[in-house]
Structures are given as structure tokens and as C-alpha cells.
Motif scaffolding. Sequence first.
Motif, PDB file in Angstrom:
ATOM      1  N   TRP A   1       0.839  -1.202   0.000  1.00 27.50           N
ATOM      2  CA  TRP A   1       0.000   0.000   0.000  1.00 27.50           C
ATOM      3  C   TRP A   1       0.868   1.243   0.000  1.00 27.50           C
ATOM      4  O   TRP A   1       1.920   1.293   0.640  1.00 27.50           O
ATOM      5  N   SER A   2       0.458   2.227  -0.751  1.00 24.45           N
ATOM      6  CA  SER A   2       1.044   3.565  -0.710  1.00 24.45           C
ATOM      7  C   SER A   2      -0.096   4.541  -0.965  1.00 24.45           C
ATOM      8  O   SER A   2      -1.176   4.130  -1.422  1.00 24.45           O
ATOM      9  N   PRO A   3       0.079   5.816  -0.657  1.00 25.91           N
ATOM     10  CA  PRO A   3      -1.065   6.736  -0.573  1.00 25.91           C
ATOM     11  C   PRO A   3      -1.946   6.855  -1.807  1.00 25.91           C
ATOM     12  O   PRO A   3      -3.146   7.099  -1.679  1.00 25.91           O
ATOM     13  N   LEU A   4      -1.376   6.702  -3.011  1.00 30.87           N
ATOM     14  CA  LEU A   4      -2.166   6.866  -4.231  1.00 30.87           C
ATOM     15  C   LEU A   4      -2.141   5.611  -5.100  1.00 30.87           C
ATOM     16  O   LEU A   4      -2.442   5.674  -6.296  1.00 30.87           O
ATOM     17  N   LEU A   5      -1.815   4.474  -4.524  1.00 32.97           N
ATOM     18  CA  LEU A   5      -1.563   3.269  -5.301  1.00 32.97           C
ATOM     19  C   LEU A   5      -2.774   2.869  -6.141  1.00 32.97           C
ATOM     20  O   LEU A   5      -3.844   2.559  -5.618  1.00 32.97           O
ATOM     21  N   GLY A   6      -2.573   2.893  -7.461  1.00 35.46           N
ATOM     22  CA  GLY A   6      -3.601   2.457  -8.400  1.00 35.46           C
ATOM     23  C   GLY A   6      -4.557   3.528  -8.856  1.00 35.46           C
ATOM     24  O   GLY A   6      -5.432   3.271  -9.696  1.00 35.46           O
ATOM     25  N   LEU A   7      -4.434   4.747  -8.342  1.00 39.23           N
ATOM     26  CA  LEU A   7      -5.384   5.818  -8.675  1.00 39.23           C
ATOM     27  C   LEU A   7      -4.942   6.563  -9.937  1.00 39.23           C
ATOM     28  O   LEU A   7      -3.834   7.092 -10.000  1.00 39.23           O
ATOM     29  N   PRO A   8      -5.783   6.636 -10.969  1.00 42.68           N
ATOM     30  CA  PRO A   8      -5.439   7.404 -12.173  1.00 42.68           C
ATOM     31  C   PRO A   8      -5.276   8.891 -11.847  1.00 42.68           C
ATOM     32  O   PRO A   8      -6.019   9.455 -11.039  1.00 42.68           O
ATOM     33  N   LEU A   9      -4.296   9.519 -12.507  1.00 45.64           N
ATOM     34  CA  LEU A   9      -3.994  10.926 -12.232  1.00 45.64           C
ATOM     35  C   LEU A   9      -3.499  11.604 -13.493  1.00 45.64           C
ATOM     36  O   LEU A   9      -2.816  10.997 -14.324  1.00 45.64           O
TER      37      LEU A   9
END
Length: 475
Positions: free
Chosen positions: A69-77
Motif C-alpha cells: 500500500w502507498s497513498p495513491l496506489l492504483g489511482l489514475p492521475l
Amino acid sequence: MSGDLHELSAATQLTALRLGEVSSRELTVHYLERIEKLDGELGAFATVTSELALDEADRADRRLAQGEWSPLLGLPLGIKDLYSTAGARTTFGCAALAEFTPTADAWTVGLLRRAGAVLIGKTNTAEFGATCYTENDVTGRPTVTPYDCMRYASGSSGGAAAAVAAGLLPLAHAGDGAGSTRTPAATCHLVGVKPSRGLVSAQATSFVSTTVEGPIARMVEDAALLLDVMAQPQPGDLDGWRPEVRFVDAIKQWSTRPLRIAFWTEVGLAGRSPHPEAVHAVEWTAALLQELGHDVREVPIPARCDDPVSSALRTLFAASVNAVASSLVPADREGQLLPYTRYLTEEGEALSGRDLVAAQGVLAGYASAFLAALDGFDVALTPVTTGPPVPLGHFQAEGFAAIADAMLAWSAYTPWANLTGQPAIALPSHVDRDGLPHGVQIVGRRRGDAALFALAAQLEHADLWKDVHPPCWYQ
């Protein structure tokens, strides 16, 4: 999960990723399909990195499956196209650099990638960030607000705002040198954050930089999530500092102590008055803050943007554009610069060192007047812009020499916070009878970003703005 994944907040999407309720590939495909379907009319993206995004999404899914896990893992940006992205085209909104692909990330881009964000594309921007509207020869079309595709989404972070408002991204990276995050947020009914100077590291080009990167989002919590990742100063940052609390924690304290809040609606430019809807936005917000227990007082505008200040802003602006354009664009490609950029570079080339020092002195006095007048207050409240999103061609109607004044006349409320280094957040207020968004700006004490986030969250919980979307949201 539902096919309408874009209706979920970024925070909810991250929770769903962590729980395995949705995959990063599923999210990424959803947004790529919406971009393909809708962006032809909006002009939100300069580059869409489909293959790269799917590869990064698959890597994120493998990490998630392993319990990482990391704060934005897997989130499109999306990343604003003024900031370098290794392996992905970065044009700076300039056709002369249309084939440029950096080999290294900008500092903040690296932070976002290491936090696990999936780079889905580069959001459209003004050429070298030079205008408060987004129109360039890279895409060949203006970036428009999804609320009215015949009106600008402002700039220079127009692409970021249009993408988030239309559901093409869950949230976006942006940058603000004189209002370039806040005014696009206002035209698109979004939250736009300009942090305090030094909270997010900028490239060291001078002793004082007015440009700070920050988030554009639909919700305060989403903006806080992104800023928490970005707020890690680069070693050697002259102004760098770290907050004492995470912003996602600060917003949980939105029932904060009573604050002293000053507000005004004066534009500060001779002969200019705000649109009635801009006045309504501030007065409505002021009344809500009073109901919430804050001490709210109307005050005169602390300093007027008179001729010396306007001239100094134009001087600093022309010098900055000239410096950037001359350092990035080869001489044999200068003919590919937009006519207004060429106009600014010529203006900048004619300036002397004495001109620059004198302009900085005028602006220092202007900024100091705001700090002095607001010393007894915790927060200042103003409109974001003097009126609604403007029609295409509005700023260019009277020729190149008048563009700077036309832009200032519409966005006069924002530059002072860049000059003082204070944190500022644009918040939605309402959509008028014509379906056009309006917003308010709250400005806090320097390095008081956490307290400002708490106030923004309090206003959000008190229903300052409604969950309104443009028509294309439902397509």
C-alpha cells in the motif's frame, strides 16, 4: 462495482482499491474510455498515455494483490503539461516542443509516481502558463468548461479542471503562479488549492517564486490526499517547510475554533466592478460563516491594483515568459510560438535590470499592504473571479497589448496571495440560472494551510455548495 466509477470520490476509489472491490486497470480503462468519448469537445488533455497507464495500472494491481500500500496506489492521475514526466511527452503548451519527451520527472511528479499514482495523461495548459485561458497550437483547440463548451475553463490549469469536472479524472495535479489553479477551479465548480510558498517545492529559478503546485478536486478530502503526497520539500529548497499535521487529518477537525474573517468584493481596479453573482457568492458564504460561529467583518480592499502595480505585474510577467521561452525553444523554432507569446518575449527582451528591480519593489509594497491590513484576521474571503467563465475569444478581442489588462480585470482577486506567499483555496459556491459556476476564495495565514483546509471542510459539511455536475457527467 457500478460502471459509473467516476461518481466515486478519489478517497472512496482508494478505499475500494485497497479492499479489492475494484482494480486499478478497471478504473484506468473507465477513465480512458471517458476521455476518448468526451475530450474531443473539452480539450482537457494535451497527451493521453494509454499504454503507459495500463502498464502502470497492472503493476499497481500486482502490488495490491501482494498486500502493498502507498497513498495513491492504483489511482489514475493527470499531470499538468508544464511539468516534466519521464517517458511521457511534455510540451509546455508549445508547438515548438511537441516532440519533447523528458528523461526525468519533475520533483513533484516523482513524488506522485512513487506514491503509486497511475499517469493517465498530461492535462492541457496555456503556452508556458502565460494566460488565464487555455488555448495553444499543440491541441489546436481551446479548453472549455464542461458547463458551457463555448466558454473557457480558464488557465493555465484549464485542462486539469475540465478533466475533473467532466469525470475524466478523479482529481488532478495543477500549478498556480497568479491564480492558475484557483480560477480554473472556479469555472468548473471545483476545489482548487494554492499552498503556502515552500510547502510544495518549485524549481529554483529565483529567490522568490510565486508559482506553487497543488491539487484540483471535487471534494476537500480528495485535495488533501493529493497535497499530503506533494508536501515533501526537495533538499535545498530555499523556502521548504513541512506541515505539523497531515491535511487529511486536519479536515477531520473542521469544527474548529471561531476565526476572525475579513471579506471584501471590491476589485481594486479603476472602473471595474464585480458581477452580481460574484458578490452574491461572497455574501452568501460570509453569512454561512457567521452562522457557523465565526467573527466575519467586511473590510475595504487592503491595496488597490493601481497603474504602478498593474505595470509591475506586466513587467514581471513579460520577463518570466521571455526567460522560459528563450531557455526552452531553439532559435530556429521561435516562429512556432503563439503570437501573444512572441509579443511577451519581445516585451521581456526590452526590459532592463533596473526595470525588474523597480517592479519587484512595487509588488513587494503591494503584498506588504495585504499582510499588514490582514494581520488581525485569520482568514480573508473574496470572490475568485470578477464574473462567470468568459466566452471564447474574450481576452483577445482588443489585440495583444490589451490581453494582460483583460486577464487582470477578470482575475484580479488572486495574484496578491501568490505575492504574499499565503495559502489560498478556491471553493464552489453556486451555479447560476444560466448554468454557470461561481466560486469563493479563502486565504489563510502563511503556513496556516492546515487551518485553511479545516475551514474549507467545515464549509463543505455545511453545504456551501451542492453536488452539481455538468451535462456530460452523465454520459
